[in-house]
Design a protein around this motif. Structure first.
Motif, mmCIF file in Angstrom:
data_model
loop_
_atom_site.group_PDB
_atom_site.id
_atom_site.type_symbol
_atom_site.label_atom_id
_atom_site.label_comp_id
_atom_site.label_asym_id
_atom_site.label_seq_id
_atom_site.Cartn_x
_atom_site.Cartn_y
_atom_site.Cartn_z
ATOM 1 N N PHE A 1 0.839 -1.196 0.000
ATOM 2 C CA PHE A 1 0.000 0.000 0.000
ATOM 3 C C PHE A 1 0.881 1.256 0.000
ATOM 4 O O PHE A 1 0.677 2.170 -0.797
ATOM 5 N N GLU B 1 2.617 1.895 -3.304
ATOM 6 C CA GLU B 1 1.708 2.340 -4.356
ATOM 7 C C GLU B 1 1.157 3.745 -4.112
ATOM 8 O O GLU B 1 0.960 4.511 -5.058
ATOM 9 N N VAL B 2 0.889 4.091 -2.853
ATOM 10 C CA VAL B 2 0.258 5.372 -2.542
ATOM 11 C C VAL B 2 1.281 6.478 -2.325
ATOM 12 O O VAL B 2 1.142 7.585 -2.844
ATOM 13 N N ARG C 1 -5.123 7.732 -5.187
ATOM 14 C CA ARG C 1 -4.384 6.469 -5.038
ATOM 15 C C ARG C 1 -4.806 5.754 -3.752
ATOM 16 O O ARG C 1 -5.031 4.548 -3.748
ATOM 17 N N ALA C 2 -4.865 6.507 -2.646
ATOM 18 C CA ALA C 2 -5.172 5.909 -1.353
ATOM 19 C C ALA C 2 -6.577 5.324 -1.326
ATOM 20 O O ALA C 2 -6.782 4.191 -0.864
ATOM 21 N N ASN D 1 -8.386 4.357 -3.866
ATOM 22 C CA ASN D 1 -8.411 3.205 -4.768
ATOM 23 C C ASN D 1 -7.820 1.957 -4.128
ATOM 24 O O ASN D 1 -8.053 0.847 -4.597
ATOM 25 N N ARG D 2 -7.054 2.128 -3.064
ATOM 26 C CA ARG D 2 -6.425 1.013 -2.369
ATOM 27 C C ARG D 2 -7.016 0.798 -0.973
ATOM 28 O O ARG D 2 -6.383 0.207 -0.111
ATOM 29 N N GLY D 3 -8.233 1.320 -0.752
ATOM 30 C CA GLY D 3 -8.982 0.996 0.451
ATOM 31 C C GLY D 3 -8.965 2.011 1.571
ATOM 32 O O GLY D 3 -9.597 1.794 2.599
ATOM 33 N N ASP E 1 -6.060 4.723 6.629
ATOM 34 C CA ASP E 1 -5.849 3.501 5.855
ATOM 35 C C ASP E 1 -6.507 2.321 6.568
ATOM 36 O O ASP E 1 -7.008 2.444 7.689
ATOM 37 N N GLN E 2 -6.520 1.173 5.917
ATOM 38 C CA GLN E 2 -7.239 0.023 6.464
ATOM 39 C C GLN E 2 -6.553 -0.598 7.681
ATOM 40 O O GLN E 2 -7.121 -1.479 8.322
#
Length: 138
Positions: free
Chosen positions: A35, A38-39, A98-99, A101-103, A124-125
């Motif tokens: 994560f 990517e973010v 980005r964040a 899109n990644r949950g 974040d998750q």
């Protein structure tokens, strides 16, 4: 006569980090590393990754900009401890997309802040709360 400082200056630190380096203990640390890569365009310090026999990470490191973030999975006696972070970016809108899109969940959308900054917050998750700052072009 003043005492000598007890914290080390950058040139005195023999490890990979700074004078203070945040350390979070979160479930599925490996997924968090992906994560963050990517973010936040983080880079894992691959030689620092240390796994327990179970495969869980007992130590990992991420370079985020000029900072170091230490990560581990919970272990017996090491309960989960997510973090609260401030991060400076060049494009808060792109980072937030980005964040999400990644949950991640938007807590505060990008908002003008004191006239010279844009501020946003996301969770974040893993329960980490991020204050995302972007200098506003003058």
């Amino acid at each position: 006569m003043p005492e000598e400082p007890i914290t080390l200056a950058a040139g005195q630190i023999t490890g990979r980090g700074r004078s203070i380096n945040p350390f979070v203990i979160i479930r599925d640390a490996a997924a968090f590393i992906a994560f963050a890569e990517e973010v936040f365009d983080a880079d894992e310090v691959v030689e620092a990754r240390t796994a327990a026999p179970t495969g869980e990470l007992i130590h990992a490191e991420l370079r985020v900009g000029d900072s170091l973030l230490l990560i581990a999975d919970p272990q017996p006696g090491w309960p989960a401890r997510p973090g609260l972070f401030q991060i400076w970016v060049s494009d808060v809108e792109r980072l937030m997309t980005r964040a999400v899109n990644r949950g991640a969940v938007v807590v505060t959308p990008p908002t003008p802040f004191y006239g010279s900054l844009t501020l946003a917050r996301l969770e974040d998750q893993w329960g980490n709360l991020w204050w995302v700052y972007q200098p506003t072009p003058g």
